[in-house]
Design a protein around this motif. Structure first.
Motif, PDB file in Angstrom:
ATOM      1  N   ARG A 187       6.659   2.643  15.345  1.00 25.32           N
ATOM      2  CA  ARG A 187       5.664   2.752  14.548  1.00 25.32           C
ATOM      3  C   ARG A 187       5.323   1.180  13.616  1.00 25.32           C
ATOM      4  NH1 ARG A 187       7.687   6.559  10.028  1.00 25.32           N
ATOM      5  NH2 ARG A 187       9.769   5.637  10.270  1.00 25.32           N
ATOM      6  N   THR A 188       4.298   1.110  13.421  1.00 23.91           N
ATOM      7  CA  THR A 188       3.860  -0.336  12.631  1.00 23.91           C
ATOM      8  C   THR A 188       4.588   0.003  11.242  1.00 23.91           C
ATOM      9  OG1 THR A 188       1.869   0.349  11.797  1.00 23.91           O
ATOM     10  CG2 THR A 188       1.799  -0.238  13.875  1.00 23.91           C
ATOM     11  N   PRO A 189       4.838  -1.479  10.507  1.00 17.37           N
ATOM     12  CA  PRO A 189       5.071  -1.386   9.136  1.00 17.37           C
ATOM     13  C   PRO A 189       4.199  -0.689   8.210  1.00 17.37           C
ATOM     14  CG  PRO A 189       5.695  -3.518  10.110  1.00 17.37           C
ATOM     15  CD  PRO A 189       4.978  -2.606  11.157  1.00 17.37           C
ATOM     16  N   VAL A 190       3.018  -0.770   8.460  1.00 21.14           N
ATOM     17  CA  VAL A 190       1.826  -0.035   7.488  1.00 21.14           C
ATOM     18  C   VAL A 190       1.720   1.424   7.563  1.00 21.14           C
ATOM     19  CG1 VAL A 190      -0.600   0.112   7.284  1.00 21.14           C
ATOM     20  CG2 VAL A 190       0.259  -2.088   7.595  1.00 21.14           C
ATOM     21  N   GLN A 191       2.021   1.900   9.137  1.00 18.26           N
ATOM     22  CA  GLN A 191       2.637   3.338   9.273  1.00 18.26           C
ATOM     23  C   GLN A 191       3.720   3.699   8.680  1.00 18.26           C
ATOM     24  OE1 GLN A 191       2.379   3.396  13.517  1.00 18.26           O
ATOM     25  NE2 GLN A 191       0.423   4.287  13.550  1.00 18.26           N
ATOM     26  N   CYS A 192       4.735   3.103   8.519  1.00 19.99           N
ATOM     27  CA  CYS A 192       6.019   3.613   7.494  1.00 19.99           C
ATOM     28  C   CYS A 192       5.864   3.575   6.196  1.00 19.99           C
ATOM     29  CB  CYS A 192       7.060   2.464   7.944  1.00 19.99           C
ATOM     30  SG  CYS A 192       7.737   2.357   9.632  1.00 19.99           S
ATOM     31  N   TYR A 193       4.885   2.481   5.711  1.00 21.93           N
ATOM     32  CA  TYR A 193       4.571   2.364   4.338  1.00 21.93           C
ATOM     33  C   TYR A 193       3.827   3.773   3.822  1.00 21.93           C
ATOM     34  CZ  TYR A 193       5.823  -2.631   4.684  1.00 21.93           C
ATOM     35  OH  TYR A 193       6.277  -3.807   4.982  1.00 21.93           O
ATOM     36  N   ALA A 194       2.982   4.237   4.896  1.00 21.75           N
ATOM     37  CA  ALA A 194       2.075   5.113   4.643  1.00 21.75           C
ATOM     38  C   ALA A 194       3.065   6.497   4.565  1.00 21.75           C
ATOM     39  CB  ALA A 194       0.744   5.333   5.491  1.00 21.75           C
ATOM     40  N   ASP A 195       3.718   6.560   5.742  1.00 20.25           N
ATOM     41  CA  ASP A 195       4.792   7.741   5.771  1.00 20.25           C
ATOM     42  C   ASP A 195       5.319   8.010   4.531  1.00 20.25           C
ATOM     43  OD1 ASP A 195       3.708   8.391   8.408  1.00 20.25           O
ATOM     44  OD2 ASP A 195       5.589   7.530   9.380  1.00 20.25           O
ATOM     45  N   LEU A 196       6.098   6.809   3.862  1.00 23.10           N
ATOM     46  CA  LEU A 196       6.799   6.901   2.686  1.00 23.10           C
ATOM     47  C   LEU A 196       5.969   7.435   1.536  1.00 23.10           C
ATOM     48  CD1 LEU A 196       9.332   6.393   0.883  1.00 23.10           C
ATOM     49  CD2 LEU A 196       8.383   4.048   0.840  1.00 23.10           C
ATOM     50  N   MET A 197       4.585   7.075   1.405  1.00 18.95           N
ATOM     51  CA  MET A 197       3.737   7.409   0.516  1.00 18.95           C
ATOM     52  C   MET A 197       3.442   8.972   0.428  1.00 18.95           C
ATOM     53  SD  MET A 197       1.474   4.376  -0.487  1.00 18.95           S
ATOM     54  CE  MET A 197       0.841   3.749   1.308  1.00 18.95           C
ATOM     55  N   ARG A 198       3.204   9.211   1.926  1.00 19.16           N
ATOM     56  CA  ARG A 198       3.046  10.714   1.864  1.00 19.16           C
ATOM     57  C   ARG A 198       4.007  11.608   1.732  1.00 19.16           C
ATOM     58  NH1 ARG A 198       1.399   9.700   6.635  1.00 19.16           N
ATOM     59  NH2 ARG A 198      -0.660   9.179   5.955  1.00 19.16           N
ATOM     60  N   ALA A 199       5.238  11.304   2.222  1.00 15.76           N
ATOM     61  CA  ALA A 199       6.394  11.897   1.780  1.00 15.76           C
ATOM     62  C   ALA A 199       6.723  12.219   0.349  1.00 15.76           C
ATOM     63  CB  ALA A 199       7.640  11.366   2.417  1.00 15.76           C
ATOM     64  N   PHE A 200       6.514  10.917  -0.353  1.00 15.35           N
ATOM     65  CA  PHE A 200       6.678  10.900  -1.820  1.00 15.35           C
ATOM     66  C   PHE A 200       5.532  11.880  -2.543  1.00 15.35           C
ATOM     67  CE2 PHE A 200       5.395   9.642  -6.241  1.00 15.35           C
ATOM     68  CZ  PHE A 200       6.445   9.492  -6.693  1.00 15.35           C
ATOM     69  N   ARG A 201       4.156  12.145  -2.047  1.00 15.86           N
ATOM     70  CA  ARG A 201       3.358  12.704  -2.446  1.00 15.86           C
ATOM     71  C   ARG A 201       3.684  14.185  -2.196  1.00 15.86           C
ATOM     72  NH1 ARG A 201      -1.571  13.375   1.517  1.00 15.86           N
ATOM     73  NH2 ARG A 201       0.187  14.658   2.410  1.00 15.86           N
ATOM     74  N   ASP A 202       4.146  14.587  -1.284  1.00 16.30           N
ATOM     75  CA  ASP A 202       4.648  16.168  -0.633  1.00 16.30           C
ATOM     76  C   ASP A 202       5.663  16.644  -1.459  1.00 16.30           C
ATOM     77  OD1 ASP A 202       2.586  15.758   1.054  1.00 16.30           O
ATOM     78  OD2 ASP A 202       3.557  15.588   2.839  1.00 16.30           O
ATOM     79  N   ASN A 203       6.551  15.730  -1.786  1.00 15.40           N
ATOM     80  CA  ASN A 203       7.745  16.138  -2.240  1.00 15.40           C
ATOM     81  C   ASN A 203       7.815  16.487  -3.819  1.00 15.40           C
ATOM     82  OD1 ASN A 203      10.558  16.388  -0.788  1.00 15.40           O
ATOM     83  ND2 ASN A 203       9.135  14.801   0.159  1.00 15.40           N
ATOM     84  N   PHE A 204       6.848  15.439  -4.561  1.00 14.12           N
ATOM     85  CA  PHE A 204       6.567  15.404  -5.968  1.00 14.12           C
ATOM     86  C   PHE A 204       5.132  15.641  -6.368  1.00 14.12           C
ATOM     87  CE2 PHE A 204       9.889  12.279  -5.174  1.00 14.12           C
ATOM     88  CZ  PHE A 204      10.786  12.874  -5.796  1.00 14.12           C
ATOM     89  N   LYS A 205       4.421  16.634  -5.438  1.00 10.65           N
ATOM     90  CA  LYS A 205       3.143  17.124  -5.752  1.00 10.65           C
ATOM     91  C   LYS A 205       3.118  17.957  -7.003  1.00 10.65           C
ATOM     92  CE  LYS A 205       3.743  21.107  -2.668  1.00 10.65           C
ATOM     93  NZ  LYS A 205       3.022  21.473  -1.240  1.00 10.65           N
TER      94      LYS A 205
END
Length: 402
Positions: free
Chosen positions: A70-88
């Protein structure tokens, strides 16, 4: 990414959010990322002496699949997406703003002034962070594109050391410095554009991921006020802000943030020029003014933060003045800072005199430009609040001291 992170409590005050930093903690890069850097050290920012920095992954490899496919930008996006889904269930209500980290300490900059192990000390100019193979590859391509391949072998090697001063270097000196040469313009344009492109990539992901959640997105820009009075603004240049006496480096940042509907969060709001070392030509007030003008022109909201823990009324007054965004230039558009982060909640804040001053400061921030009451009335209300909260304040001070 790693960061000096904080927990905070939000108090809703009129149209302004006031955040209070509670404590400092250090969150390093994930272990698996460090393991990948150990396999390929060029994933880390690198200076001209080969010193690696593990605060953040080099933006030179932003779009390369260097992290387990994965690219670093993809990793950052995955982290943000996981944060959104877990704290929606908290987004838009409890969590009203998300500050997206884009560099060391969460700031959009290069790690040019690392304090670890005494590498850098204030007010050193710092050092360029572009000597890993990924950054050099990008620089080489940029140099070839302008027909100057000889400019693509690496960054300036005559820019001094971390703790140098501008006039002690060939590159940053006032007369005949390389920063003001065709090569310097080419290099600094590339170096700063890489940082802007990094911000574009991450904020584009953040905007998409948090769309419709009700949260605001903000980004933090460092308040590098030392050597601001020089022609080259060396400390800003090494951090990636192409800001000199002859060029505005903050307007491009403000415009980039505006494109993504992102709040421009800036620090050193509490500082006054005369309080800083004059030999280092520090000018935090002039720097803040420049940033205010840039955000005004770009149409982006501005938030603030104090750089140092201050509990005195002089600092509070300076914050109040800066938060009004009144430049006394006849162009007052009625704006105020949209938010302010106060550093820091600890036992010192809850000392009787400091707490009284802080309560008065919060009430004055709440008044803002629209306030028409005299400060004496606000002070009396603050005294009443201090008396009423005394037991809770003592309890908080004890809890924070352990």
């Amino acid at each position: 990414m790693s960061s000096d992170c904080v927990l905070f409590r939000l108090c809703f005050l009129s149209d302004v959010y006031l955040s209070v930093l509670i404590f400092r903690c250090r969150i390093p890069l994930p272990r698996w990322v460090v393991e990948e850097i150990n396999k390929d050290p060029d994933l880390a920012y690198t200076d001209q002496w080969g010193r690696r920095n593990y605060e953040y992954v080099s933006l030179g490899c932003d779009n390369l699949p260097v992290l387990k496919g994965r690219t670093p930008v993809q990793c950052y996006a995955d982290l943000m997406r996981a944060f959104r889904d877990n704290f929606k269930h908290l987004l838009g209500d409890t969590v009203v703003e998300i500050q997206v980290g884009m560099g060391p300490a969460g700031e959009l900059r290069y790690p040019s002034y690392p304090e670890q192990n005494g590498t850098w000390r204030f007010p050193g100019i710092g050092a360029f962070q572009c000597f890993d193979k990924y950054m050099i590859s990008s620089l080489k391509a940029a140099a070839e594109a302008v027909g100057k391949p000889e400019w693509g072998h690496g960054g300036p090697t005559d820019a001094g050391h971390y703790n140098s001063w501008p006039e002690g270097t060939q590159f940053f000196r006032k007369e005949g410095g390389g920063w003001n040469s065709p090569y310097g313009e080419f290099f600094l344009t590339w170096y700063s554009q890489m940082l802007l492109d990094h911000g574009e990539a991450i904020l584009s992901s953040a905007k998409s991921i948090f769309h419709g959640t009700g949260v605001k997105i903000s980004a933090k820009v460092a308040g590098i006020h030392w050597h601001y009075g020089t022609r080259s603004h060396a400390a800003e240049l090494t951090a990636g802000y192409y800001n000199t006496r002859f060029r505005d480096g903050y307007l491009p940042i403000a415009r980039m943030l505006a494109r993504h509907g992102t709040i421009f969060n800036f620090t050193c709001i509490e500082m006054r020029d005369y309080e800083q070392p004059q030999d280092a030509q520090c000018a935090p007030e002039k720097l803040v003014r420049q940033v205010v003008l840039a955000t005004r022109e770009a149409g982006v909201p501005l938030a603030g933060e104090n750089a140092l823990p201050r509990y005195d009324e002089m600092a509070h007054l300076q914050i109040l003045h800066a938060a009004s965004l009144n430049l006394n230039d006849g162009k007052d558009d009625g704006r105020e800072m949209c938010a302010f982060t106060y550093l820091r909640m600890n036992p010192n804040l809850f000392q009787a005199d400091n707490w009284r001053k802080f309560v008065a400061f919060v009430k004055k921030m709440n008044e803002g430009k629209s306030g028409n009451r005299c400060w004496e009335q606000v002070e009396r209300e603050a005294e009443h609040f201090v008396t009423a909260t005394h037991p809770l304040v003592q309890e908080a001070a004890v809890a924070l001291s352990h």
